[in-house]
Design an enzyme around this catalytic site. Structure first.
Site, PDB file in Angstrom:
ATOM      1  N   GLU A 189       0.814  -1.216   0.000  1.00  0.00           N
ATOM      2  CA  GLU A 189       0.000   0.000   0.000  1.00  0.00           C
ATOM      3  C   GLU A 189       0.848   1.267   0.000  1.00  0.00           C
ATOM      4  O   GLU A 189       0.408   2.317  -0.483  1.00  0.00           O
ATOM      5  CB  GLU A 189      -0.950   0.009   1.204  1.00  0.00           C
ATOM      6  CG  GLU A 189      -2.145  -0.907   1.051  1.00  0.00           C
ATOM      7  CD  GLU A 189      -3.119  -0.430  -0.024  1.00  0.00           C
ATOM      8  OE1 GLU A 189      -3.273   0.792  -0.203  1.00  0.00           O
ATOM      9  OE2 GLU A 189      -3.734  -1.295  -0.680  1.00  0.00           O
ATOM     10  N   GLY A 190       2.049   1.200   0.542  1.00  0.00           N
ATOM     11  CA  GLY A 190       2.933   2.354   0.495  1.00  0.00           C
ATOM     12  C   GLY A 190       3.272   2.736  -0.940  1.00  0.00           C
ATOM     13  O   GLY A 190       3.240   3.916  -1.315  1.00  0.00           O
ATOM     14  N   HIS A 191       3.593   1.725  -1.760  1.00  0.00           N
ATOM     15  CA  HIS A 191       3.842   1.981  -3.179  1.00  0.00           C
ATOM     16  C   HIS A 191       2.589   2.510  -3.864  1.00  0.00           C
ATOM     17  O   HIS A 191       2.652   3.421  -4.707  1.00  0.00           O
ATOM     18  CB  HIS A 191       4.284   0.688  -3.888  1.00  0.00           C
ATOM     19  CG  HIS A 191       5.589   0.141  -3.418  1.00  0.00           C
ATOM     20  ND1 HIS A 191       5.680  -1.019  -2.680  1.00  0.00           N
ATOM     21  CD2 HIS A 191       6.859   0.580  -3.576  1.00  0.00           C
ATOM     22  CE1 HIS A 191       6.949  -1.276  -2.429  1.00  0.00           C
ATOM     23  NE2 HIS A 191       7.687  -0.317  -2.945  1.00  0.00           N
ATOM     24  N   GLN A 228      22.832  -1.498  -5.454  1.00  0.00           N
ATOM     25  CA  GLN A 228      22.566  -0.750  -4.221  1.00  0.00           C
ATOM     26  C   GLN A 228      22.534  -1.658  -2.998  1.00  0.00           C
ATOM     27  O   GLN A 228      22.336  -1.198  -1.878  1.00  0.00           O
ATOM     28  CB  GLN A 228      21.266   0.044  -4.333  1.00  0.00           C
ATOM     29  CG  GLN A 228      19.994  -0.778  -4.302  1.00  0.00           C
ATOM     30  CD  GLN A 228      18.760   0.091  -4.505  1.00  0.00           C
ATOM     31  OE1 GLN A 228      18.592   0.693  -5.573  1.00  0.00           O
ATOM     32  NE2 GLN A 228      17.910   0.174  -3.497  1.00  0.00           N
ATOM     33  N   SER A 242       8.690  -3.965   2.008  1.00  0.00           N
ATOM     34  CA  SER A 242       8.765  -5.292   1.390  1.00  0.00           C
ATOM     35  C   SER A 242       9.490  -6.275   2.298  1.00  0.00           C
ATOM     36  O   SER A 242       9.237  -7.487   2.262  1.00  0.00           O
ATOM     37  CB  SER A 242       9.485  -5.197   0.038  1.00  0.00           C
ATOM     38  OG  SER A 242       8.813  -4.296  -0.823  1.00  0.00           O
ATOM     39  N   ARG A 243      10.382  -5.776   3.145  1.00  0.00           N
ATOM     40  CA  ARG A 243      11.126  -6.640   4.067  1.00  0.00           C
ATOM     41  C   ARG A 243      10.225  -7.246   5.145  1.00  0.00           C
ATOM     42  O   ARG A 243      10.572  -8.264   5.739  1.00  0.00           O
ATOM     43  CB  ARG A 243      12.255  -5.860   4.737  1.00  0.00           C
ATOM     44  CG  ARG A 243      13.358  -5.437   3.778  1.00  0.00           C
ATOM     45  CD  ARG A 243      14.298  -4.451   4.436  1.00  0.00           C
ATOM     46  NE  ARG A 243      15.291  -3.964   3.487  1.00  0.00           N
ATOM     47  CZ  ARG A 243      16.551  -4.367   3.442  1.00  0.00           C
ATOM     48  NH1 ARG A 243      16.962  -5.280   4.290  1.00  0.00           N
ATOM     49  NH2 ARG A 243      17.382  -3.870   2.559  1.00  0.00           N
ATOM     50  N   ASP A 275      11.877   6.275   3.459  1.00  0.00           N
ATOM     51  CA  ASP A 275      13.296   6.302   3.088  1.00  0.00           C
ATOM     52  C   ASP A 275      13.757   7.758   3.036  1.00  0.00           C
ATOM     53  O   ASP A 275      14.134   8.277   1.982  1.00  0.00           O
ATOM     54  CB  ASP A 275      13.498   5.605   1.743  1.00  0.00           C
ATOM     55  CG  ASP A 275      13.133   4.140   1.804  1.00  0.00           C
ATOM     56  OD1 ASP A 275      13.772   3.395   2.560  1.00  0.00           O
ATOM     57  OD2 ASP A 275      12.184   3.726   1.106  1.00  0.00           O
TER      58      ASP A 275
END
Length: 282
Positions: free
Chosen positions: A35-37, A61, A186-187, A150
């Site tokens: 949902e964040g995306h 990265q 995602s983690r 982030d």
């Protein structure tokens, strides 16, 4: 929804958008969407005429190969979510498309890469800078959307855009959280039930520290209290708990209510590394 795999495939759509004076919004992701995306995508759709989402797990990265190897890949699930959100275009390049050869350059971000995430993930922000530069060159968006979770990455990308004169507006979208406060990531998919319960120490510590600061408690005293809290939790290992000036992302040694400040945290819960932050005076 149209999926494309190379910059050449996107070229005709970009030209059409340019000729039609349409605003292109861009949401770069590494997949395993949540949902964040989707918040980023919805913000793009509100302020842009065309929304492009990229899915690419960027190997350069990751400073931990195991972390890269275990990163969740859920392409079919992701595409269904994007179609449901009425995304216009999805860019899913192959590794050899983005990196025909291993990059021989690096991008330095000064102090930003020596503190917090930069200190604990050497080379991470150079990898972020290279892939974001490549994506900006290919997509050529007018706006790009990034999550507040982030926060240091946002500061890095804003510096990249300013220093390299990318003609793109960077828009930061507030962190989406679970009902109990855990920041979506995602983690989180890799946490077992016990780790998931213990992971709330990050958000609870941020909230506790914010309240203490607003009540006038000295920052160093607040940080010592939080460090003690982590030491008492066997499943948690704290990497940093710092106060930063939100926009320039410089570390603060004391809280000044006249400045925009945020508290940032990174910790391992079991073997899973999580980060989070909380603005004090947004």
């Amino acid at each position: 929804m149209q999926v494309f795999y190379t910059g050449a495939e996107w070229q005709k759509n970009w030209l059409h958008a340019l000729q039609s004076h349409k605003i292109i919004g861009f949401v770069p992701t590494m997949g395993a969407l949540h949902e964040g995306h989707l918040d980023l995508i919805r913000n793009s759709k509100k302020s842009s005429d065309i929304t492009v989402v990229s899915i690419f797990v960027n190997p350069i990265q990751f400073n931990n190969q195991e972390d890269f190897d275990k990163y969740p890949v859920l392409i079919q699930q992701d595409l269904k979510l994007l179609e449901k959100e009425n995304v216009d275009f999805v860019f899913m390049p192959k590794l050899e498309t983005m990196y025909p050869e291993k990059p021989s350059i690096s991008i330095q971000f000064g102090e930003l890469e020596t503190i917090l995430e930069g200190e604990f993930r050497p080379g991470h922000f150079s990898g972020v800078g290279i892939i974001v530069s490549k994506l900006f060159h290919i997509i050529r968006p007018h706006q790009a959307f990034f999550g507040q979770k982030d926060l240091q990455q946002v500061a890095v990308i804003k510096r990249l855009v300013a220093d390299l004169s990318f003609p793109v507006e960077i828009i930061t979208v507030p962190t989406r959280r679970e009902e109990d406060g855990l920041a979506l990531s995602s983690r989180n998919l890799r946490l077992n039930s016990e780790e998931r319960a213990k992971s709330l120490i990050l958000y609870k510590s941020l909230c506790s520290a914010k309240n203490e600061l607003l009540e006038g408690t000295n920052w160093l005293e607040v940080r010592n209290q939080i460090q003690q809290r982590f030491e008492e939790e066997p499943l948690a290992k704290l990497e940093y708990f710092e106060l930063v000036e939100t926009e320039k992302f410089t570390v603060m040694n004391s809280f000044d209510s006249s400045q925009k400040a945020s508290i940032c945290v990174a910790a391992y819960i079991g073997n899973i590394r999580l980060i989070d932050n909380l603005p004090i005076n947004p």
